[in-house]
Design a protein around this motif. Sequence first.
Motif, mmCIF file in Angstrom:
data_model
loop_
_atom_site.group_PDB
_atom_site.id
_atom_site.type_symbol
_atom_site.label_atom_id
_atom_site.label_comp_id
_atom_site.label_asym_id
_atom_site.label_seq_id
_atom_site.Cartn_x
_atom_site.Cartn_y
_atom_site.Cartn_z
ATOM 1 N N ALA A 43 -103.760 28.849 44.797
ATOM 2 C CA ALA A 43 -102.638 29.499 44.125
ATOM 3 C C ALA A 43 -103.167 30.590 43.207
ATOM 4 O O ALA A 43 -104.259 30.476 42.656
ATOM 5 N N MET A 44 -102.377 31.641 43.078
ATOM 6 C CA MET A 44 -102.682 32.721 42.138
ATOM 7 C C MET A 44 -101.483 32.888 41.230
ATOM 8 O O MET A 44 -100.336 32.764 41.671
ATOM 9 N N GLY A 45 -101.763 33.183 39.976
ATOM 10 C CA GLY A 45 -100.670 33.407 39.043
ATOM 11 C C GLY A 45 -101.198 33.640 37.650
ATOM 12 O O GLY A 45 -102.342 34.065 37.462
ATOM 13 N N VAL A 46 -100.365 33.320 36.686
ATOM 14 C CA VAL A 46 -100.712 33.504 35.288
ATOM 15 C C VAL A 46 -100.596 32.162 34.585
ATOM 16 O O VAL A 46 -99.597 31.448 34.737
ATOM 17 N N ILE A 47 -101.637 31.794 33.852
ATOM 18 C CA ILE A 47 -101.625 30.573 33.051
ATOM 19 C C ILE A 47 -102.493 30.821 31.824
ATOM 20 O O ILE A 47 -103.473 31.556 31.892
ATOM 21 N N TRP A 48 -102.098 30.248 30.719
ATOM 22 C CA TRP A 48 -102.828 30.367 29.465
ATOM 23 C C TRP A 48 -103.078 31.828 29.104
ATOM 24 O O TRP A 48 -104.160 32.209 28.665
ATOM 25 N N GLY A 49 -102.069 32.644 29.361
ATOM 26 C CA GLY A 49 -102.107 34.031 28.932
ATOM 27 C C GLY A 49 -102.908 34.979 29.797
ATOM 28 O O GLY A 49 -103.156 36.109 29.393
ATOM 29 N N GLY A 50 -103.310 34.561 30.981
ATOM 30 C CA GLY A 50 -104.101 35.463 31.811
ATOM 31 C C GLY A 50 -104.018 35.151 33.290
ATOM 32 O O GLY A 50 -103.494 34.114 33.696
ATOM 33 N N PRO A 51 -104.568 36.044 34.099
ATOM 34 C CA PRO A 51 -104.545 35.864 35.548
ATOM 35 C C PRO A 51 -105.480 34.732 35.970
ATOM 36 O O PRO A 51 -106.569 34.576 35.413
ATOM 37 N N ALA A 52 -105.023 33.952 36.950
ATOM 38 C CA ALA A 52 -105.804 32.782 37.342
ATOM 39 C C ALA A 52 -105.714 32.525 38.840
ATOM 40 O O ALA A 52 -104.766 32.923 39.507
ATOM 41 N N MET A 53 -106.735 31.839 39.320
ATOM 42 C CA MET A 53 -106.802 31.373 40.703
ATOM 43 C C MET A 53 -107.045 29.879 40.648
ATOM 44 O O MET A 53 -107.935 29.415 39.915
ATOM 45 N N THR A 54 -106.266 29.130 41.397
ATOM 46 C CA THR A 54 -106.475 27.692 41.518
ATOM 47 C C THR A 54 -107.013 27.412 42.907
ATOM 48 O O THR A 54 -106.441 27.862 43.899
#
Length: 168
Positions: A43-54
Motif C-alpha cells: 500500500a502507498m499513502g500518507v501516515i504520520w504526516g508523510g508519504p509511506a509504503m507498506t
Amino acid sequence: MSFVKKELSELNMNPFTTIGDEWFLLTAGTPDAYNTMTASWGAMGVIWGGPAMTAVVRTSRHTFGYMEDNDTFSVCVFPAEYRKALQFCGSHSGRDFDKAKETGLTPVALDGTTAFAEAKLVLVCEKMYAQMMGEEHFTQPEICQKWYGNDPMHKMYIGRIKAAYVNE
C-alpha cells in the motif's frame, strides 16, 4: 539510462495498477549482501504526516532477514519487458540462486539500500514501523484462513518514502 530524483507529486502512477498488476521488487541490504523478492501486495499513502509504503514479508522468505537487519529498503517497479525476471525473483529463493545473475538485473547502491538499474521507478523507504500480523487481529477470519491456512504469517513494514527516482 540513469536515475533522476523526482518529487512524489511529480509521479504519474496508479498504486493499484503498479502494485497489483505490474508487481515490484522489494529489496533490502547492500549490493554486497542483499536479497530481493517479487511482491504484489502493499500500500502507498500518507501516515504520520508523510508519504509511506507498506510492504509485507512472510517470515519464511529469505528477504525477511534482510528487512529485519536493515533500516532502509527499496521498491523497484519495472517496464513490462522485465516480467520474466520478476516471475523468477518471486518463485526462486535467494538462498539457492543469485537472482541478479539469473535474471540479468543489475544491483546498484542507492541512498543506503540496493535497487536495480533497470527499474523504471525506485522508491527508497526508511522503516518506521514493523509488526507481525496475527490471526487474532483479523476481523474477518475467512481472510486469514484463505491466505494463510498453515502458511507463515507476514510481518508488515511501514516505510517513510525518503526518495523517488525514475529512469530516464
